[in-house]
Design an enzyme around this catalytic site. Structure first.
Site, PDB file in Angstrom:
ATOM      1  N   LYS A  11       0.823  -1.213   0.000  1.00 43.51           N
ATOM      2  CA  LYS A  11       0.000   0.000   0.000  1.00 43.51           C
ATOM      3  C   LYS A  11       0.861   1.270   0.000  1.00 43.51           C
ATOM      4  O   LYS A  11       2.076   1.201   0.209  1.00 43.51           O
ATOM      5  CB  LYS A  11      -0.922  -0.043   1.226  1.00 43.51           C
ATOM      6  CG  LYS A  11      -1.908  -1.221   1.206  1.00 43.51           C
ATOM      7  CD  LYS A  11      -2.839  -1.151   2.410  1.00 43.51           C
ATOM      8  CE  LYS A  11      -3.855  -2.268   2.375  1.00 43.51           C
ATOM      9  NZ  LYS A  11      -4.837  -2.131   3.480  1.00 43.51           N
ATOM     10  N   TYR A  51     -12.654  -1.905  -3.136  1.00 41.22           N
ATOM     11  CA  TYR A  51     -13.118  -2.072  -1.751  1.00 41.22           C
ATOM     12  C   TYR A  51     -14.644  -1.986  -1.632  1.00 41.22           C
ATOM     13  O   TYR A  51     -15.156  -1.660  -0.564  1.00 41.22           O
ATOM     14  CB  TYR A  51     -12.467  -1.013  -0.856  1.00 41.22           C
ATOM     15  CG  TYR A  51     -11.039  -1.357  -0.449  1.00 41.22           C
ATOM     16  CD1 TYR A  51     -10.769  -2.492   0.311  1.00 41.22           C
ATOM     17  CD2 TYR A  51      -9.972  -0.547  -0.804  1.00 41.22           C
ATOM     18  CE1 TYR A  51      -9.479  -2.813   0.700  1.00 41.22           C
ATOM     19  CE2 TYR A  51      -8.670  -0.856  -0.416  1.00 41.22           C
ATOM     20  CZ  TYR A  51      -8.431  -1.993   0.336  1.00 41.22           C
ATOM     21  OH  TYR A  51      -7.148  -2.291   0.725  1.00 41.22           O
ATOM     22  N   PHE A  59     -15.169   3.698   7.705  1.00 46.15           N
ATOM     23  CA  PHE A  59     -13.807   4.027   7.267  1.00 46.15           C
ATOM     24  C   PHE A  59     -13.647   4.033   5.752  1.00 46.15           C
ATOM     25  O   PHE A  59     -12.543   4.269   5.246  1.00 46.15           O
ATOM     26  CB  PHE A  59     -12.786   3.057   7.897  1.00 46.15           C
ATOM     27  CG  PHE A  59     -13.026   1.592   7.591  1.00 46.15           C
ATOM     28  CD1 PHE A  59     -12.605   1.026   6.389  1.00 46.15           C
ATOM     29  CD2 PHE A  59     -13.669   0.775   8.518  1.00 46.15           C
ATOM     30  CE1 PHE A  59     -12.800  -0.316   6.113  1.00 46.15           C
ATOM     31  CE2 PHE A  59     -13.881  -0.573   8.246  1.00 46.15           C
ATOM     32  CZ  PHE A  59     -13.447  -1.117   7.041  1.00 46.15           C
ATOM     33  N   ARG A  87      -2.030 -14.381   4.219  1.00 45.13           N
ATOM     34  CA  ARG A  87      -2.700 -13.678   5.328  1.00 45.13           C
ATOM     35  C   ARG A  87      -1.934 -13.877   6.645  1.00 45.13           C
ATOM     36  O   ARG A  87      -1.824 -12.971   7.460  1.00 45.13           O
ATOM     37  CB  ARG A  87      -4.161 -14.113   5.440  1.00 45.13           C
ATOM     38  CG  ARG A  87      -4.980 -13.578   4.260  1.00 45.13           C
ATOM     39  CD  ARG A  87      -6.455 -13.894   4.377  1.00 45.13           C
ATOM     40  NE  ARG A  87      -7.105 -13.182   5.471  1.00 45.13           N
ATOM     41  CZ  ARG A  87      -7.487 -11.918   5.424  1.00 45.13           C
ATOM     42  NH1 ARG A  87      -7.271 -11.188   4.344  1.00 45.13           N
ATOM     43  NH2 ARG A  87      -8.096 -11.365   6.448  1.00 45.13           N
ATOM     44  N   THR A  93      -5.072  -7.386  10.745  1.00 44.60           N
ATOM     45  CA  THR A  93      -5.387  -6.105  10.102  1.00 44.60           C
ATOM     46  C   THR A  93      -4.881  -4.936  10.945  1.00 44.60           C
ATOM     47  O   THR A  93      -4.307  -3.989  10.423  1.00 44.60           O
ATOM     48  CB  THR A  93      -6.916  -5.982   9.903  1.00 44.60           C
ATOM     49  OG1 THR A  93      -7.362  -7.111   9.158  1.00 44.60           O
ATOM     50  CG2 THR A  93      -7.278  -4.712   9.159  1.00 44.60           C
ATOM     51  N   ARG A 104       2.937  -6.793   8.934  1.00 43.21           N
ATOM     52  CA  ARG A 104       2.274  -5.642   9.572  1.00 43.21           C
ATOM     53  C   ARG A 104       2.899  -5.309  10.923  1.00 43.21           C
ATOM     54  O   ARG A 104       3.006  -4.133  11.293  1.00 43.21           O
ATOM     55  CB  ARG A 104       0.772  -5.913   9.692  1.00 43.21           C
ATOM     56  CG  ARG A 104       0.054  -5.742   8.339  1.00 43.21           C
ATOM     57  CD  ARG A 104      -1.352  -6.237   8.394  1.00 43.21           C
ATOM     58  NE  ARG A 104      -2.110  -5.907   7.188  1.00 43.21           N
ATOM     59  CZ  ARG A 104      -3.212  -6.543   6.819  1.00 43.21           C
ATOM     60  NH1 ARG A 104      -3.684  -7.534   7.559  1.00 43.21           N
ATOM     61  NH2 ARG A 104      -3.845  -6.189   5.728  1.00 43.21           N
ATOM     62  N   ASN A 114      -1.871   0.023   6.933  1.00 42.55           N
ATOM     63  CA  ASN A 114      -1.363  -1.271   7.412  1.00 42.55           C
ATOM     64  C   ASN A 114      -0.512  -1.986   6.358  1.00 42.55           C
ATOM     65  O   ASN A 114      -0.335  -3.199   6.415  1.00 42.55           O
ATOM     66  CB  ASN A 114      -2.503  -2.144   7.949  1.00 42.55           C
ATOM     67  CG  ASN A 114      -3.533  -2.489   6.890  1.00 42.55           C
ATOM     68  OD1 ASN A 114      -3.428  -2.052   5.745  1.00 42.55           O
ATOM     69  ND2 ASN A 114      -4.523  -3.284   7.257  1.00 42.55           N
ATOM     70  N   HIS A 117      -2.101  -5.703   1.699  1.00 40.09           N
ATOM     71  CA  HIS A 117      -3.439  -6.281   1.572  1.00 40.09           C
ATOM     72  C   HIS A 117      -3.299  -7.694   1.029  1.00 40.09           C
ATOM     73  O   HIS A 117      -2.384  -7.974   0.262  1.00 40.09           O
ATOM     74  CB  HIS A 117      -4.301  -5.455   0.600  1.00 40.09           C
ATOM     75  CG  HIS A 117      -5.575  -6.150   0.205  1.00 40.09           C
ATOM     76  ND1 HIS A 117      -6.716  -6.081   0.973  1.00 40.09           N
ATOM     77  CD2 HIS A 117      -5.861  -6.969  -0.837  1.00 40.09           C
ATOM     78  CE1 HIS A 117      -7.656  -6.819   0.394  1.00 40.09           C
ATOM     79  NE2 HIS A 117      -7.165  -7.363  -0.704  1.00 40.09           N
ATOM     80  N   GLU A 128     -10.069 -10.552  -7.158  1.00 39.36           N
ATOM     81  CA  GLU A 128      -9.059  -9.504  -6.976  1.00 39.36           C
ATOM     82  C   GLU A 128      -7.854  -9.642  -7.902  1.00 39.36           C
ATOM     83  O   GLU A 128      -7.301  -8.627  -8.336  1.00 39.36           O
ATOM     84  CB  GLU A 128      -8.600  -9.494  -5.509  1.00 39.36           C
ATOM     85  CG  GLU A 128      -9.713  -9.045  -4.567  1.00 39.36           C
ATOM     86  CD  GLU A 128      -9.280  -9.005  -3.111  1.00 39.36           C
ATOM     87  OE1 GLU A 128      -8.131  -9.366  -2.799  1.00 39.36           O
ATOM     88  OE2 GLU A 128     -10.103  -8.578  -2.277  1.00 39.36           O
TER      89      GLU A 128
HETATM   90  P1  CMP Z   1      -7.365  -4.411   4.080  1.00 40.96           P
HETATM   91  O1  CMP Z   1      -6.941  -5.774   4.486  1.00 40.96           O
HETATM   92  O2  CMP Z   1      -6.821  -3.888   2.804  1.00 40.96           O
HETATM   93  O3  CMP Z   1      -8.962  -4.342   4.019  1.00 40.96           O
HETATM   94  C1  CMP Z   1      -9.707  -3.185   4.308  1.00 40.96           C
HETATM   95  C2  CMP Z   1      -8.847  -2.046   4.781  1.00 40.96           C
HETATM   96  O4  CMP Z   1      -9.535  -1.002   5.421  1.00 40.96           O
HETATM   97  C3  CMP Z   1      -7.876  -2.556   5.840  1.00 40.96           C
HETATM   98  O5  CMP Z   1      -6.922  -3.394   5.240  1.00 40.96           O
HETATM   99  C4  CMP Z   1      -7.371  -1.234   6.410  1.00 40.96           C
HETATM  100  O6  CMP Z   1      -6.385  -0.646   5.566  1.00 40.96           O
HETATM  101  C5  CMP Z   1      -8.620  -0.356   6.318  1.00 40.96           C
HETATM  102  N1  CMP Z   1      -9.292  -0.105   7.599  1.00 40.96           N
HETATM  103  C6  CMP Z   1      -9.396   1.079   8.185  1.00 40.96           C
HETATM  104  N2  CMP Z   1     -10.107   0.998   9.301  1.00 40.96           N
HETATM  105  C7  CMP Z   1     -10.481  -0.269   9.454  1.00 40.96           C
HETATM  106  C8  CMP Z   1     -11.248  -0.976  10.434  1.00 40.96           C
HETATM  107  N3  CMP Z   1     -11.786  -0.372  11.486  1.00 40.96           N
HETATM  108  N4  CMP Z   1     -11.407  -2.302  10.256  1.00 40.96           N
HETATM  109  C9  CMP Z   1     -10.870  -2.922   9.172  1.00 40.96           C
HETATM  110  N5  CMP Z   1     -10.152  -2.286   8.213  1.00 40.96           N
HETATM  111  C10 CMP Z   1      -9.952  -0.977   8.355  1.00 40.96           C
END
Ligand code: CMP
Length: 138
Positions: A11, A51, A59, A87, A93, A104, A114, A117, A128
């Protein structure tokens, strides 16, 4: 176990801080084959489409703004059990909850920034990977 492909993204926060080399090194050392890779900058519409499943979440707007704030690297990763193993290698996350040794834990800034992805299921991977790579590229 079967050979799988999954989507990985590095990212904007990862590229902005110059962490992409170290992250790619970890990916290769863990036995993933990088079958496709490109650096690009998402448009707002492309980020919103990617997304879409999160469109009702509080968010969502911030996430799409962040994901368009700079270039990203898209990866099609292949190995046995690639979806779950990627993962696991990424970590939780929320980096505060990520295990030691995960990407991470080592590199992420916060819950939004983070750093990486990964597809969360076989169904997601099948959506995807082609979102970023045409049939000729993978
Ligand atoms: P990702 O795994 O790419 O999937 C959704 C993304 O939303 C997550 O990583 C974060 O970058 C972002 N995000 C921001 N806030 C939240 C939250 N509260 N819960 C989950 N994802 C979040």
């Amino acid at each position: 176990m079967t050979t799988e492909r999954t989507l990985g993204l590095i990212k904007p926060d990862g590229l902005e801080r110059g962490k992409q080399g170290q992250i790619l090194d970890v990916i290769l050392k863990k036995g993933f084959k990088i079958v496709a890779m490109k650096q690009l900058r998402l448009t707002k519409a492309q980020a919103e489409g990617f997304y879409a499943e999160h469109s009702a979440r509080p968010f969502f707007a911030s996430l799409c703004e962040y994901m368009t704030s700079g270039p990203i690297i898209a990866l099609a990763l292949e190995k046995e059990n690639a979806i779950a193993d990627w993962r696991t290698l990424m970590g939780a996350t929320n980096p505060e909850k990520a295990d030691p040794g995960t990407i991470r834990k080592e590199f992420a800034v916060d819950l939004e920034k983070n750093t990486v992805h990964g597809s969360d299921s076989s169904q997601s991977a099948h959506r995807e990977v082609p979102y970023f790579f045409s049939a000729l590229e993978r």
